[in-house]
Write a protein that holds these residues in place. Structure first.
Motif, PDB file in Angstrom:
ATOM      1  N   MET A   1     -35.722 -58.034 -41.717  1.00 56.16           N
ATOM      2  CA  MET A   1     -35.328 -58.673 -40.451  1.00 56.16           C
ATOM      3  C   MET A   1     -36.331 -59.752 -40.062  1.00 56.16           C
ATOM      4  O   MET A   1     -35.981 -60.823 -39.602  1.00 56.16           O
ATOM      5  CB  MET A   1     -35.230 -57.605 -39.351  1.00 56.16           C
ATOM      6  CG  MET A   1     -34.931 -58.185 -37.982  1.00 56.16           C
ATOM      7  SD  MET A   1     -33.332 -59.033 -37.951  1.00 56.16           S
ATOM      8  CE  MET A   1     -33.405 -59.835 -36.377  1.00 56.16           C
ATOM      9  N   GLN A   4     -35.780 -62.746 -42.168  1.00 59.99           N
ATOM     10  CA  GLN A   4     -34.558 -63.399 -41.720  1.00 59.99           C
ATOM     11  C   GLN A   4     -34.812 -64.189 -40.445  1.00 59.99           C
ATOM     12  O   GLN A   4     -34.322 -65.311 -40.282  1.00 59.99           O
ATOM     13  CB  GLN A   4     -33.474 -62.339 -41.468  1.00 59.99           C
ATOM     14  CG  GLN A   4     -32.153 -62.898 -40.982  1.00 59.99           C
ATOM     15  CD  GLN A   4     -31.361 -63.561 -42.085  1.00 59.99           C
ATOM     16  OE1 GLN A   4     -31.828 -63.662 -43.209  1.00 59.99           O
ATOM     17  NE2 GLN A   4     -30.183 -64.041 -41.753  1.00 59.99           N
ATOM     18  N   THR A  46     -29.323 -69.116 -32.550  1.00 59.49           N
ATOM     19  CA  THR A  46     -30.606 -68.420 -32.486  1.00 59.49           C
ATOM     20  C   THR A  46     -31.557 -69.117 -31.522  1.00 59.49           C
ATOM     21  O   THR A  46     -32.199 -68.485 -30.678  1.00 59.49           O
ATOM     22  CB  THR A  46     -31.257 -68.359 -33.881  1.00 59.49           C
ATOM     23  OG1 THR A  46     -30.406 -67.642 -34.770  1.00 59.49           O
ATOM     24  CG2 THR A  46     -32.620 -67.676 -33.824  1.00 59.49           C
ATOM     25  N   ASN A 192     -27.182 -61.471 -38.208  1.00 56.76           N
ATOM     26  CA  ASN A 192     -28.553 -61.338 -37.702  1.00 56.76           C
ATOM     27  C   ASN A 192     -29.077 -62.606 -37.041  1.00 56.76           C
ATOM     28  O   ASN A 192     -30.213 -62.628 -36.568  1.00 56.76           O
ATOM     29  CB  ASN A 192     -29.494 -60.927 -38.842  1.00 56.76           C
ATOM     30  CG  ASN A 192     -29.338 -59.473 -39.198  1.00 56.76           C
ATOM     31  OD1 ASN A 192     -28.858 -58.674 -38.392  1.00 56.76           O
ATOM     32  ND2 ASN A 192     -29.719 -59.110 -40.417  1.00 56.76           N
ATOM     33  N   ASP A 194     -28.034 -63.420 -34.337  1.00 56.11           N
ATOM     34  CA  ASP A 194     -28.091 -62.928 -32.960  1.00 56.11           C
ATOM     35  C   ASP A 194     -29.326 -62.060 -32.807  1.00 56.11           C
ATOM     36  O   ASP A 194     -29.371 -60.923 -33.281  1.00 56.11           O
ATOM     37  CB  ASP A 194     -26.822 -62.127 -32.648  1.00 56.11           C
ATOM     38  CG  ASP A 194     -26.894 -61.395 -31.324  1.00 56.11           C
ATOM     39  OD1 ASP A 194     -27.712 -61.778 -30.469  1.00 56.11           O
ATOM     40  OD2 ASP A 194     -26.119 -60.424 -31.146  1.00 56.11           O
ATOM     41  N   TYR A 197     -28.640 -58.634 -30.055  1.00 57.55           N
ATOM     42  CA  TYR A 197     -27.910 -57.407 -30.394  1.00 57.55           C
ATOM     43  C   TYR A 197     -27.380 -57.387 -31.816  1.00 57.55           C
ATOM     44  O   TYR A 197     -26.557 -56.528 -32.140  1.00 57.55           O
ATOM     45  CB  TYR A 197     -26.743 -57.225 -29.416  1.00 57.55           C
ATOM     46  CG  TYR A 197     -27.164 -56.983 -27.986  1.00 57.55           C
ATOM     47  CD1 TYR A 197     -27.962 -55.901 -27.644  1.00 57.55           C
ATOM     48  CD2 TYR A 197     -26.760 -57.856 -26.970  1.00 57.55           C
ATOM     49  CE1 TYR A 197     -28.347 -55.679 -26.330  1.00 57.55           C
ATOM     50  CE2 TYR A 197     -27.137 -57.638 -25.651  1.00 57.55           C
ATOM     51  CZ  TYR A 197     -27.931 -56.551 -25.341  1.00 57.55           C
ATOM     52  OH  TYR A 197     -28.297 -56.334 -24.032  1.00 57.55           O
ATOM     53  N   GLN A 198     -27.844 -58.309 -32.679  1.00 57.49           N
ATOM     54  CA  GLN A 198     -27.412 -58.348 -34.070  1.00 57.49           C
ATOM     55  C   GLN A 198     -25.885 -58.287 -34.179  1.00 57.49           C
ATOM     56  O   GLN A 198     -25.308 -57.575 -35.000  1.00 57.49           O
ATOM     57  CB  GLN A 198     -28.053 -57.218 -34.890  1.00 57.49           C
ATOM     58  CG  GLN A 198     -29.561 -57.384 -35.091  1.00 57.49           C
ATOM     59  CD  GLN A 198     -30.337 -57.150 -33.794  1.00 57.49           C
ATOM     60  OE1 GLN A 198     -30.221 -56.091 -33.188  1.00 57.49           O
ATOM     61  NE2 GLN A 198     -31.120 -58.133 -33.375  1.00 57.49           N
ATOM     62  N   SER A 199     -25.243 -59.046 -33.292  1.00 61.96           N
ATOM     63  CA  SER A 199     -23.785 -59.233 -33.288  1.00 61.96           C
ATOM     64  C   SER A 199     -23.002 -57.968 -32.967  1.00 61.96           C
ATOM     65  O   SER A 199     -21.844 -57.827 -33.360  1.00 61.96           O
ATOM     66  CB  SER A 199     -23.312 -59.816 -34.629  1.00 61.96           C
ATOM     67  OG  SER A 199     -23.829 -61.128 -34.801  1.00 61.96           O
TER      68      SER A 199
END
Length: 502
Positions: A1, A4, A46, A192, A194, A197-199
């Motif tokens: 993460m 990313q 982002t 990711n 987002d 909330y990671q979408s």
């Protein structure tokens, strides 16, 4: 993460540099990104999230120096917020940065997103973020350009009109209502990219409804019927139900200005000075927590010079102090660099605890949300303590036993005749580092009870300010619309009340 995040953020920064100069004002909204490069919508999304709650420019000035000191969370000798003096750069910082960065990024993104099913969730999320930024703006200044803002891209409107706060609020509620309903888990999102909330669409819906609760409650004094309608609607649709759903933006410790916390990193790197910095916790804040044996004090505060976070040794600086008592600034409490003032400390943008306090207030008002005022109040206090674990484990977390002792403390234990005061005061505590929101809620509720500062440098005759003064560049770049706004609203002074502040 983490890798990313680095990749996405790097792309976003390149996109931002290519698409806009990201300075203050409206001019940056007027460049067509399609004419310059092929945009990367996910990385632009982002960056919009990163910009949404402000960067170090406005957070240092409007948030920490002005709002947080006006509501006596922090203090500094002769500080603009502490003594209610006027500083144009500080006062106008949120105005300029919001239009020049956060809103500019949203408008740019929306201008390159085709209105298709594939992009629908991204579009709805942009509408929600736009509401967040505009509420902060209009709460801080009153009337602001809203309906014509961003129209330089496709409408050739380079001097946008200011809109009444009532009209803005009506549209904010409509936008949240529509955007929350339109979010659809069966459609693509951004993965990711987002950072919030990671979408997870279900969490975005709860974010929209929780923000609707905040927006609606702000109208409680000026339009109780509409406030009640939308508070009940937000609750029925589904608001935050746990700390896991709180709106949090994570950060890394470096590099500064790219991924560090914009609220804390400038403070730590430039202003803390091993405990010799000028901004300290307010005596109002420290005394309230200390006198009630609040277990959060060891997490919030520390004497930076000695690294001492023992609650018994914490001392706040009075907002009306004309000199350093005892002559040694290092004896006054700083935010704790092991927890809340880490450069990689997460930003708590909106919390489940706030939602619980809004619901407690709604029950007191007799509005149709389930549960008792006492239960929502107590759940809010507990959530406010438990969420502090997001700041790491270098300081022991609040235990269940500590919470139980605290919530039974006279003055803290729920007392129906004083419920609104208790709710407002606890919300003020959880809004630490969110000075703009604390300032808005103080003006709406009158809590906590604060003693005004009457200093020679002040410009309010010893009354607590009701707003900040506009970015004065508007006099030259948008003068006719600025003048029309102050004719409706009142003089561009810190004592002029915004529409909902009755």
């Amino acid at each position: 993460m983490k890798n990313q995040f680095i990749k996405l953020f790097s792309i976003a920064i390149v996109s931002a540099i290519t698409l806009t100069s990201c300075e203050n004002g409206f001019e940056e909204m007027n460049t067509d990104p399609n004419a310059l490069t092929t945009p990367s919508p996910k990385s632009m999304f982002t960056l919009a999230e990163v910009y949404m709650d402000g960067q170090d420019y406005s957070n240092t000035r409007a948030n920490n120096i002005y709002a947080a000191q006006i509501v006596q969370q922090f203090s500094s000798i002769g500080g603009a917020g502490s003594v209610y003096s006027y500083d144009g750069g500080y006062s106008g910082s949120l105005f300029g940065e919001s239009y020049g960065k956060g809103l500019s990024q949203i408008y740019q993104l929306l201008s390159v997103l085709p209105n298709t099913a594939e992009n629908s969730n991204m579009i709805q999320a942009c509408r929600i973020m736009k509401v967040f930024m505009f509420q902060k703006l209009t709460d801080t200044y009153g009337e602001v350009p809203y309906f014509e803002a961003g129209k330089g891209y496709n409408g050739n409107i380079f001097s946008p009109k200011y809109d009444t706060q009532q009209a803005i609020y009506n549209d904010l509620l409509k936008e949240l209502d529509e955007a929350g309903d339109a979010l659809d888990a069966s459609k693509p999102f951004v993965g990711n990219a987002d950072l919030f909330y990671q979408s997870d669409v279900a969490k975005w819906k709860k974010m929209a409804n929780s923000l609707m609760l905040r927006v609606a409650m702000r109208l409680s004094k000026v339009d109780a019927a509409k406030s009640k309608l939308y508070v009940e609607k937000a609750f029925a649709k589904g608001v935050f139900t746990s700390n896991a759903e709180s709106l949090v933006l994570k950060h890394d410790a470096s590099p500064q200005g790219v991924k560090t916390n914009p609220i804390t990193s400038t403070w730590v790197i430039n202003d803390l000075q091993n405990g010799e910095g000028s901004v300290k916790f307010s005596k109002t804040f420290i005394d309230l927590l200390k006198n009630n044996n609040d277990p959060r004090l060891r997490i919030y505060a520390k004497l930076e010079a000695t690294k001492d976070n023992n609650p018994a040794n914490q001392q706040g600086l009075a907002n009306d102090a004309k000199e350093i008592p005892g002559g040694d600034i290092k004896l006054f409490s700083d935010p704790n660099t092991s927890t809340v003032l880490r450069t990689d400390a997460p930003t708590l943008i909106m919390s489940y605890a706030e939602v619980q306090f809004f619901l407690a207030e709604a029950v007191v008002k007799g509005w149709n949300v389930t549960g008792t005022a006492q239960q929502h109040y107590e759940d809010g206090v507990k959530a406010a303590m438990e969420i502090l674990t997001i700041f790491g484990d270098k300081v022991p977390a609040v235990t269940t036993a500590e919470y139980n002792a605290y919530i039974a403390t006279p003055g803290i234990a729920f007392d129906a005749p004083n419920a609104l005061k208790q709710i407002g005061t606890q919300k003020w505590i959880v809004l630490l580092f969110n000075g703009i929101e604390a300032f808005s809620e103080y003006r709406r509720t009158g809590f906590p009870v604060l003693v005004p500062v009457n200093a020679p440098a002040g410009v309010t005759n010893g009354t607590i300010p009701r707003r900040l003064v506009y970015d004065q560049s508007e006099l030259f770049t948008n003068g006719a619309n600025y003048k029309e706004a102050i004719q409706r609203q009142g003089l561009d002074l810190m004592t002029t009340r915004v529409w909902w502040d009755k």
